[in-house]
Scaffold this motif. Structure first.
Motif, short mmCIF file in Angstrom:
data_model
loop_
_atom_site.label_atom_id
_atom_site.label_comp_id
_atom_site.label_asym_id
_atom_site.label_seq_id
_atom_site.Cartn_x
_atom_site.Cartn_y
_atom_site.Cartn_z
N LEU A 57 0.84 -1.18 0.00
CA LEU A 57 0.00 0.00 0.00
C LEU A 57 0.87 1.24 0.00
CD1 LEU A 57 -2.67 -1.09 2.62
CD2 LEU A 57 -2.92 -1.01 0.15
N ILE A 58 0.68 2.09 -0.98
CA ILE A 58 1.46 3.31 -1.10
C ILE A 58 0.52 4.47 -1.38
CG2 ILE A 58 3.27 4.50 -2.41
CD1 ILE A 58 4.46 1.83 -3.06
N ASP A 59 0.76 5.58 -0.70
CA ASP A 59 -0.03 6.78 -0.96
C ASP A 59 0.64 7.55 -2.09
OD1 ASP A 59 -1.42 9.13 -0.96
OD2 ASP A 59 -1.62 9.21 1.21
N ASN A 60 0.02 7.53 -3.28
CA ASN A 60 0.59 8.18 -4.45
C ASN A 60 -0.04 9.54 -4.75
OD1 ASN A 60 2.50 6.21 -5.20
ND2 ASN A 60 0.86 4.93 -5.99
N ARG A 61 -0.79 10.10 -3.82
CA ARG A 61 -1.43 11.38 -4.07
C ARG A 61 -0.39 12.51 -4.09
NH1 ARG A 61 -5.78 10.83 0.62
NH2 ARG A 61 -3.89 9.99 1.56
N PRO A 62 -0.65 13.58 -4.83
CA PRO A 62 0.30 14.69 -4.87
C PRO A 62 0.56 15.26 -3.48
CG PRO A 62 -1.36 14.93 -6.58
CD PRO A 62 -1.82 13.80 -5.68
N ALA A 63 1.80 15.61 -3.23
CA ALA A 63 2.16 16.17 -1.93
C ALA A 63 1.83 17.65 -1.92
CB ALA A 63 3.64 15.94 -1.65
N LEU A 64 0.83 18.06 -1.19
CA LEU A 64 0.43 19.46 -1.08
C LEU A 64 0.87 19.97 0.29
CD1 LEU A 64 -3.17 19.24 -2.58
CD2 LEU A 64 -1.05 19.85 -3.74
N SER A 65 1.13 21.27 0.37
CA SER A 65 1.60 21.84 1.62
C SER A 65 0.60 21.66 2.74
CB SER A 65 1.92 23.33 1.42
OG SER A 65 0.76 24.02 0.98
N ALA A 66 -0.67 21.59 2.39
CA ALA A 66 -1.70 21.46 3.41
C ALA A 66 -1.90 20.02 3.85
CB ALA A 66 -3.02 22.03 2.88
N GLN A 67 -1.33 19.06 3.11
CA GLN A 67 -1.52 17.65 3.44
C GLN A 67 -0.46 17.20 4.42
OE1 GLN A 67 -1.45 15.59 -0.29
NE2 GLN A 67 -3.65 15.63 -0.47
N LYS A 68 -0.81 16.19 5.19
CA LYS A 68 0.17 15.57 6.07
C LYS A 68 1.13 14.74 5.22
CE LYS A 68 -2.97 15.20 10.02
NZ LYS A 68 -3.62 14.28 10.97
N PRO A 69 2.35 14.53 5.69
CA PRO A 69 3.29 13.69 4.94
C PRO A 69 2.70 12.30 4.70
CG PRO A 69 4.41 14.84 6.73
CD PRO A 69 2.93 15.07 6.92
N ALA A 70 2.93 11.77 3.51
CA ALA A 70 2.40 10.45 3.18
C ALA A 70 3.04 9.40 4.08
CB ALA A 70 2.71 10.12 1.72
N PRO A 71 2.27 8.47 4.56
CA PRO A 71 2.83 7.42 5.42
C PRO A 71 3.77 6.52 4.63
CG PRO A 71 0.57 6.90 4.84
CD PRO A 71 0.82 8.30 4.34
N ALA A 72 4.68 5.88 5.35
CA ALA A 72 5.61 4.96 4.70
C ALA A 72 4.83 3.80 4.10
CB ALA A 72 6.63 4.46 5.70
N PRO A 73 5.27 3.28 2.95
CA PRO A 73 4.58 2.13 2.35
C PRO A 73 4.56 0.95 3.31
CG PRO A 73 6.16 3.08 0.83
CD PRO A 73 6.40 3.72 2.15
N LYS A 74 3.50 0.19 3.25
CA LYS A 74 3.37 -1.01 4.09
C LYS A 74 3.16 -2.23 3.20
CE LYS A 74 1.66 0.97 8.41
NZ LYS A 74 2.70 0.32 9.25
N LEU A 75 3.66 -3.35 3.68
CA LEU A 75 3.51 -4.61 2.97
C LEU A 75 2.64 -5.53 3.80
CD1 LEU A 75 4.41 -6.59 0.68
CD2 LEU A 75 6.28 -7.26 2.20
N PHE A 76 1.58 -6.07 3.19
CA PHE A 76 0.68 -6.99 3.88
C PHE A 76 0.69 -8.34 3.16
CE2 PHE A 76 -1.40 -4.23 6.88
CZ PHE A 76 -1.22 -2.95 6.36
N CYS A 77 0.79 -9.41 3.92
CA CYS A 77 0.73 -10.77 3.38
C CYS A 77 -0.23 -11.59 4.22
CB CYS A 77 2.11 -11.42 3.39
SG CYS A 77 3.36 -10.57 2.41
N TRP A 78 -0.82 -12.60 3.58
CA TRP A 78 -1.68 -13.51 4.32
C TRP A 78 -1.77 -14.83 3.60
CZ3 TRP A 78 -3.23 -8.99 2.03
CH2 TRP A 78 -4.14 -9.06 0.98
#
Length: 232
Positions: A27-48
């Protein structure tokens, strides 16, 4: 029948699955980085399912819900690609390192010896394939069976030959027991099981093809490939 999944809070960047319902996603947050947005969280890997990679002392054999895998993040790396066979998992990190786990060795990922720079990976039921930056295709056969506890990992294999020796590969896809490689000029090479005609080189029931062979029936250059158990 198709079922619609619930919406995810963050965009899904990639998924991979094996023959017995192992699934992994990043899961990766690919939205544009805007000054008003919070920093995108680090990518996470999920397995099951089966073969959840982990360095924890105790990991359930079968995870029935997504497990947040932090093996690579704890080492300052990110997973670029992940793939599964019947009894092995493999991951390519953003530093170009190739990792494998499964078999009798368990869930702890181990770095596979490989001096070549790898750009893409794919797994059949028992083999791992890698495309190098020079356009070669490497094959580790019977990988799950070779992952033994405390045993040395198999060395880097020689590039596959046949018609692939004259092709600069850019991508590889693998099914149950066959594989396809796409070349930078639109070539398509196939090899492995052809019992259902999945190689595109002959009628169903034809003998397996050991050496990568050009598929010549396409009306235009190939751009991408995908494989299943008995189809391509």
């Amino acid at each position: 029948m198709f079922h619609r999944l619930r919406p995810l809070r963050r965009p899904l960047a990639a998924i991979a699955a094996g023959g017995t319902a192992f699934v992994a996603s990043q899961l990766i947050d690919n939205r544009p980085a805007l000054s008003a947005q919070k920093p995108a969280p680090a990518p996470k890997l999920f397995c099951w399912g089966r073969l959840v990679p982990s360095d924890a002392a105790q990991v359930p054999y079968r995870a029935r819900e997504p497990v947040d895998v932090d093996f690579w993040a704890s080492r300052g790396a990110r997973v670029a690609q992940i793939c599964y066979g019947d009894d092995h998992g493999a991951a390519l990190d953003d530093r170009g390192a190739l990792w494998v786990w499964g078999g009798d060795a368990g869930p702890l990922p181990r770095r596979l010896p490989c001096r070549a720079s790898v750009r893409a990976i794919a797994s059949s039921s028992s083999a791992l394939y890698a495309v190098t930056s020079r356009g070669h295709v490497l094959e580790w056969a019977d990988l799950g069976a070779r992952l033994k506890p405390n045993a040395a990992l198999p060395p880097e294999p020689s590039p596959l030959g046949g018609d692939l020796a004259r092709v600069t590969a850019t991508a590889v896809a693998a099914g149950g027991a066959h594989a396809l490689a796409v070349g930078k000029n639109g070539e398509l090479c196939a090899w492995g099981d052809n019992s259902h005609g999945q190689l595109g080189l002959g009628a169903a029931g034809a003998a397996a093809v050991a050496s990568p062979t050009l598929v010549g029936a396409l009306p235009s250059p190939a751009a991408a490939a995908a494989c299943g158990g008995g189809h391509s």
